[in-house]
Design an enzyme around this catalytic site. Structure first.
Site, PDB file in Angstrom:
ATOM      1  N   HIS A 113     -20.404  -5.766 -19.881  1.00 25.81           N
ATOM      2  CA  HIS A 113     -20.534  -5.502 -18.457  1.00 25.81           C
ATOM      3  C   HIS A 113     -21.621  -6.345 -17.805  1.00 25.81           C
ATOM      4  CE1 HIS A 113     -23.257  -3.087 -20.804  1.00 25.81           C
ATOM      5  NE2 HIS A 113     -24.036  -2.969 -19.765  1.00 25.81           N
ATOM      6  N   ARG A 281     -14.944  -0.484 -20.879  1.00 27.53           N
ATOM      7  CA  ARG A 281     -15.501   0.620 -20.083  1.00 27.53           C
ATOM      8  C   ARG A 281     -14.549   0.991 -18.957  1.00 27.53           C
ATOM      9  NH1 ARG A 281     -22.022   0.239 -19.722  1.00 27.53           N
ATOM     10  NH2 ARG A 281     -22.394  -0.411 -21.849  1.00 27.53           N
ATOM     11  N   LYS A 375     -14.222   1.318 -27.753  1.00 23.67           N
ATOM     12  CA  LYS A 375     -13.897   2.041 -26.532  1.00 23.67           C
ATOM     13  C   LYS A 375     -12.888   1.220 -25.746  1.00 23.67           C
ATOM     14  CE  LYS A 375     -18.430   0.609 -24.632  1.00 23.67           C
ATOM     15  NZ  LYS A 375     -19.168   0.350 -25.885  1.00 23.67           N
TER      16      LYS A 375
END
Length: 542
Positions: A113, A281, A375
């Protein structure tokens, strides 16, 4: 022709929780990327004749390092390399491809990110054969090797065409450029009720997915718009760019503010979502309803049985220690185990491999399941869509019914970014030094009931991870957690997690900031954040 190139060690190549992350200019130093990649190759066994996966999030320097990695793979004995077309491969898709094709592992080129561009961030992470991030035993060995490395192996060859699908050779190495989306889309179709979701969109359901000019754009266009029938334009910012369009590809309420404002506006779509740089995410927002990652984990776990891939129920739920205890109450109601782990997806990987957990989540917008060992942002979005398609309720009603059954964990994370490392270390040292005297101390949030430094014993291999974050609990069940993040590239990031539980007979409709105000004051009293950092407010609140 194989060449051995003489080199000298760099002292700063210790991988963090998500690989090695540095500024682009650091990776652009001569031999820097090569040293780290060779250190990885030197410590992993079984390279001869093996398959390696390579791909990344499309950020600046991605394509150049892919070419370096391909040449080095050829010189280090790999037989086959699979590369995502154009160098693109989301982190969850890379995990799946590693598992599907029986690869020895994969190099995932991303800083997740973090922002991209010539003056921003880059990263390299090695994932092992189960598709998950390398465990500490491997990353520690890589670091140790990086401190003494004196040569790396490569071959002299022109760049490989990574933009055209198909197979080509580089010496004895077979290089196969694959569609980065196809295998992942097939996996999702086997987990979720695509017919029900198509019917949802056909009935006029409106959605906005912000790919943030990051890696999930091609995945979202293919799955949401082409396969599920969402109208064209549902996916915005869907073209991956090396600098993410001069944006910060972190799906939170600061960097995805346009999406938040749209969802809170008078003509909001029914559902809003976003994903980050490398696709692991997620951000979930209903019409006038933001869903915290902790609450999202709990809701997904409570409703997972509505999706075909989870119809038989869950084996267990795992959450990172800083994540709120909302999922704990779901696990208790379902009669399944709840595992509290340190931050870092590799801790979940052991539980998933052992069949002890099915769904896992972290408060930092990461949720996933045993379908991969990372994830997975788009997976979480699709599970939400499956739930909404079956329940035929808006997000606000889903959340209201969930809190009415389980109670509500008011929750927020305050990030203090780019702190001088010595100051951040001093703050944590002072906190740890006060643990014995904190219980009984009066604060704005009430008396401190407990204080410790979280340590975790892995139930699968008995390994112990100590000093994972300072926890401070209060008599009413509220708590604060303090830890330094390992995902930044400059200075240190202090993360302060604040949580207050309100039972089903309490006020479940408070503003989060109001509910947590006493804990905010108590955090300053206990930790002296302003005194140590010089910051009187967080950089980001999520």
């Amino acid at each position: 022709m194989i060449r051995e190139v003489s080199t000298r060690p760099f002292a700063d190549q210790k991988p963090g929780t998500s690989g090695l992350r540095k500024k682009v200019r650091v990776f652009q130093q001569p031999h820097y990327a090569e040293n780290f990649i060779q250190s990885v190759f030197d410590v992993i066994a079984g390279k001869e004749g093996a398959t390696l996966i390579i791909g990344g999030d499309g950020r600046f320097l991605n394509r150049e390092v892919i070419q370096v990695a391909i040449r080095m793979a050829a010189a280090n004995g790999f037989a086959r390399v699979l590369v995502g077309q154009g160098g693109i491969l989301s982190t969850p898709a890379a995990s799946h491809v590693i598992r599907k094709y029986g690869a020895l592992g994969g190099l995932v080129l991303s800083a997740s990110h973090n922002p991209g561009g010539p003056d921003e961030d880059f990263g390299i992470k090695y994932n092992i054969a189960n598709g998950g991030p390398a465990p500490e035993s491997v990353t520690e060995a890589v670091h140790a090797r990086s401190l003494v490395i004196d040569r790396y192996r490569t071959i002299e060859a022109a760049d490989v065409d990574i933009d055209s699908l198909g197979t080509r050779r580089l010496g004895d190495l077979v290089v196969e450029v694959i569609d980065p989306v196809a295998d992942y889309a097939e996996l999702m179709a086997g987990l979720f009720d695509f017919a029900a979701i198509r019917a949802l969109f056909a009935g006029g359901f409106r959605m906005r997915f912000d790919a943030m000019h990051a890696v999930t754009g091609p995945y979202a266009h293919e799955i949401l718009e082409r396969r599920l029938g969402a109208p064209a334009g549902t996916v915005v910012n869907g073209t991956p760019l090396p600098d993410f369009g001069h944006q910060h590809p972190d799906p939170n309420l600061v960097h995805a503010r346009d999406l938040y404002d749209l969802m809170m506006g008078p003509d909001a779509p029914d559902f809003g979502a976003a994903s980050d740089g490398d696709g692991d995410r997620n951000l979930i927002i209903g019409q006038h309803q933001y869903v915290t990652p902790s609450d999202s984990l709990a809701v997904l776990a409570a409703n997972a049985h509505l999706a075909p891939g989870y119809a038989r129920g869950l084996k267990g739920i795992a959450r990172s220690m800083p994540t709120s205890a909302a999922a704990d109450r779901v696990a208790a109601a379902l009669g399944i185990p709840l595992f509290e782990t340190p931050t870092g997806w590799k801790f979940f990987g052991n539980l998933l491999d052992a069949g002890l957990a099915t769904i896992c989540g972290e408060e930092s917008a990461g949720t996933g399941s045993d379908h991969v060992r990372e994830k997975d942002g788009l997976w979480a979005v699709l599970l939400w869509l499956n739930i909404l398609a079956v329940r035929r309720q808006p997000v606000t009603q889903v959340m209201a019914e969930h809190w009415a059954r389980y109670g509500r964990n008011y929750y927020a994370r305050h990030d203090y970014e780019a702190i001088a490392t010595d100051r951040a270390d001093a703050l944590m040292a002072a906190l740890r030094g006060s643990l014995a005297t904190l219980p009984g101390r009066a604060t704005a949030a009430g008396a401190v009931a407990s204080a410790d430094d979280f340590a975790y014993t892995d139930p699968t291999d008995g390994s112990v991870s100590a000093r994972q974050g300072v926890r401070i609990g209060f008599a009413d069940g509220s708590r604060m957690v303090f830890r330094l993040s390992g995902t930044g590239t400059e200075g240190a990031t202090l993360r302060v997690y604040l949580e207050r539980y309100v039972a089903t007979d309490g006020d479940l409709a408070q503003a989060t900031a109001e509910a947590l105000a006493p804990l905010v004051a108590a955090a300053e009293e206990v930790a002296g954040i302003a005194r140590f950092t010089g910051m009187d407010q967080p950089s980001v609140i999520t």
